[in-house]
Design an enzyme around this catalytic site. Structure first.
Site, PDB file in Angstrom:
ATOM      1  N   TYR A  11      -4.023  -2.469 -10.074  1.00 33.54           N
ATOM      2  CA  TYR A  11      -3.869  -2.335  -8.618  1.00 33.54           C
ATOM      3  C   TYR A  11      -2.955  -3.427  -8.037  1.00 33.54           C
ATOM      4  O   TYR A  11      -2.034  -3.135  -7.281  1.00 33.54           O
ATOM      5  CB  TYR A  11      -5.258  -2.375  -7.965  1.00 33.54           C
ATOM      6  CG  TYR A  11      -5.192  -2.392  -6.465  1.00 33.54           C
ATOM      7  CD1 TYR A  11      -4.882  -1.231  -5.747  1.00 33.54           C
ATOM      8  CD2 TYR A  11      -5.405  -3.571  -5.749  1.00 33.54           C
ATOM      9  CE1 TYR A  11      -4.793  -1.256  -4.358  1.00 33.54           C
ATOM     10  CE2 TYR A  11      -5.323  -3.592  -4.370  1.00 33.54           C
ATOM     11  CZ  TYR A  11      -5.019  -2.438  -3.677  1.00 33.54           C
ATOM     12  OH  TYR A  11      -4.928  -2.463  -2.303  1.00 33.54           O
ATOM     13  N   TYR A  32      -4.615   3.825   8.120  1.00 28.28           N
ATOM     14  CA  TYR A  32      -5.984   3.291   8.291  1.00 28.28           C
ATOM     15  C   TYR A  32      -6.500   3.631   9.684  1.00 28.28           C
ATOM     16  O   TYR A  32      -6.347   4.768  10.131  1.00 28.28           O
ATOM     17  CB  TYR A  32      -6.005   1.783   7.992  1.00 28.28           C
ATOM     18  CG  TYR A  32      -5.172   1.416   6.807  1.00 28.28           C
ATOM     19  CD1 TYR A  32      -5.529   1.867   5.546  1.00 28.28           C
ATOM     20  CD2 TYR A  32      -3.992   0.690   6.927  1.00 28.28           C
ATOM     21  CE1 TYR A  32      -4.760   1.569   4.437  1.00 28.28           C
ATOM     22  CE2 TYR A  32      -3.202   0.398   5.823  1.00 28.28           C
ATOM     23  CZ  TYR A  32      -3.602   0.843   4.589  1.00 28.28           C
ATOM     24  OH  TYR A  32      -2.830   0.556   3.504  1.00 28.28           O
ATOM     25  N   VAL A  71       1.229  -3.721   3.890  1.00 23.53           N
ATOM     26  CA  VAL A  71       1.224  -5.018   4.572  1.00 23.53           C
ATOM     27  C   VAL A  71       2.483  -5.852   4.312  1.00 23.53           C
ATOM     28  O   VAL A  71       2.664  -6.901   4.933  1.00 23.53           O
ATOM     29  CB  VAL A  71      -0.021  -5.885   4.263  1.00 23.53           C
ATOM     30  CG1 VAL A  71      -1.259  -5.345   4.913  1.00 23.53           C
ATOM     31  CG2 VAL A  71      -0.208  -6.099   2.788  1.00 23.53           C
ATOM     32  N   LYS A 118       0.380   3.382  -2.987  1.00 21.37           N
ATOM     33  CA  LYS A 118      -0.812   4.212  -3.206  1.00 21.37           C
ATOM     34  C   LYS A 118      -0.481   5.702  -3.287  1.00 21.37           C
ATOM     35  O   LYS A 118      -1.172   6.453  -3.974  1.00 21.37           O
ATOM     36  CB  LYS A 118      -1.841   3.957  -2.095  1.00 21.37           C
ATOM     37  CG  LYS A 118      -2.451   2.550  -2.150  1.00 21.37           C
ATOM     38  CD  LYS A 118      -3.269   2.236  -0.907  1.00 21.37           C
ATOM     39  CE  LYS A 118      -3.855   0.828  -0.958  1.00 21.37           C
ATOM     40  NZ  LYS A 118      -4.482   0.425   0.318  1.00 21.37           N
ATOM     41  N   SER A 172       0.793  -1.238   0.000  1.00 18.84           N
ATOM     42  CA  SER A 172       0.000   0.000   0.000  1.00 18.84           C
ATOM     43  C   SER A 172       0.818   1.279   0.000  1.00 18.84           C
ATOM     44  O   SER A 172       0.256   2.354  -0.189  1.00 18.84           O
ATOM     45  CB  SER A 172      -0.929   0.023   1.211  1.00 18.84           C
ATOM     46  OG  SER A 172      -1.997  -0.866   0.988  1.00 18.84           O
TER      47      SER A 172
HETATM   48  N1  GLN Z   1      -2.318  -5.258  -1.838  1.00 23.11           N
HETATM   49  C1  GLN Z   1      -2.806  -5.195  -0.492  1.00 23.11           C
HETATM   50  C2  GLN Z   1      -4.308  -5.438  -0.448  1.00 23.11           C
HETATM   51  O1  GLN Z   1      -4.993  -4.955  -1.292  1.00 23.11           O
HETATM   52  C3  GLN Z   1      -2.475  -3.847   0.083  1.00 23.11           C
HETATM   53  C4  GLN Z   1      -2.969  -3.666   1.499  1.00 23.11           C
HETATM   54  C5  GLN Z   1      -1.985  -2.949   2.384  1.00 23.11           C
HETATM   55  O2  GLN Z   1      -0.792  -2.899   2.121  1.00 23.11           O
HETATM   56  N2  GLN Z   1      -2.477  -2.452   3.488  1.00 23.11           N
HETATM   57  O3  GLN Z   1      -4.808  -6.108   0.398  1.00 23.11           O
END
Ligand code: GLN
Length: 310
Positions: free
Chosen positions: A191, A243, A261, A67, A64
């Protein structure tokens, strides 16, 4: 003058003593194979130096963290029209939450949760194939890091695509609500691959300089994004980048930050440094446990919190 090299070495030593390292994400099976003992940290400074400690040259899945780069590119393409399709408020919910989307008519709360990032992927797909949209994101990250060696870990991308049912649910719901312009599979192809970009702490810290230094990679470089965009993306990172752990991160660290993650966190000390940290074990809300602790220690020792004090 603050001796960053000494601070990073102290942080790395302190983290090596930690026995409770959190839980490595395994809902994307390929991420579950990463060694939880890894720890790296790197800071890209205003004067061009990149200082690091630990496993700072080993690539990891940025997930993420990607992003913020995709958002930079989408804002460059579509400008403020992006905000008709995605909000700018913290969600207070987990990164992959579905619950708010129905109440909000398919408009995600912000671009840093999964639903919002999938809308950003859809914006980047306009007039392009999924392959060329992914190439555009990768080129942008490479330019920001000034490193052509950055690539995508295709095993991670395939692993997420094979198991990404929840992201498919988000994408299909938004398509039904009229907030995706493309076949959800094509949008998700962008994505999943952007999330599978692999970078080391040193590479990620260098890429993050555009947020720390008002769009620039260094003194005298051309800006990749406008200063106003860098400021606003920092604001989103501070309020939404972790988050439902964003309030706690602001409280303890006090820097705009974006977690993934894969265990990476990019933290921005505006005007001072772009910092990347990596430790694969996650806390209960899916942010790197040791990465967060390391940044708390960094903020304390440097006094870099955007809220002042130490
Ligand atoms: N690719 C992961 C997902 O969509 C990204 C989530 C994250 O890094 N928090 O679940």
């Amino acid at each position: 003058m603050t001796d960053i090299a000494a601070i990073l070495t102290r942080i790395e030593r302190a983290m090596a003593q930690e026995t409770e390292r959190g839980r490595v994400a395994d809902y994307i099976p390929e991420l579950g194979t990463v060694d939880p003992a890894r720890f790296g940290i790197a800071a890209a400074m205003a004067d061009g130096r990149v200082i690091s400690a630990g496993d700072a040259t080993l690539p990891f899945s940025i997930q993420s963290v990607s992003k913020v780069f995709a958002l930079s590119l989408a804002l460059g393409r579509l400008g403020d029209a992006c905000w008709a399709r995605v909000g700018r408020e913290p969600s207070g919910d987990p990164f992959n939450s579905i619950v708010q989307l129905e109440a909000d008519d398919g408009i995600p709360r912000n671009p840093l949760i999964n639903a919002g990032a999938i809308v950003v992927s859809d914006i980047l797909l306009a007039g392009r194939t999924p392959e060329s949209a992914v190439t555009a994101i990768l080129d942008f990250v490479r330019r920001a890091a000034e490193d052509e060696g950055i690539g995508i870990d295709t095993a991670v991308a395939t692993s997420e695509s094979d198991t990404g049912f929840r992201n498919r649910a988000l994408a299909h719901f938004m398509r039904a609500a009229g907030n995706l312009d493309h076949d959800p599979e094509e949008t998700l192809a962008v994505y999943f691959r952007q999330c599978a970009i692999a970078m080391s702490c040193e590479q990620l810290a260098r890429a993050g300089r555009i947020f720390a230094f008002a769009g620039h990679t260094g003194p005298g470089s051309d800006a990749l994004i406008t200063p106003a965009r860098a400021r606003r993306i920092n604001a989103l990172m501070l309020t939404c980048g972790h988050y439902d752990g964003s309030g706690e991160f602001a409280f303890e660290v006090g820097l705009p930050g974006k977690s993934g993650v894969g265990g990476g966190i990019l933290a921005i000390a505006p005007g001072k440094a772009s910092v990347a940290v990596w430790s694969p074990g996650l806390n209960a809300v899916g942010n790197s446990r040791l990465g967060t602790m390391a940044l708390e220690m960094l903020a304390r020792e440097t006094g870099w919190s955007v809220f002042g004090g130490v």
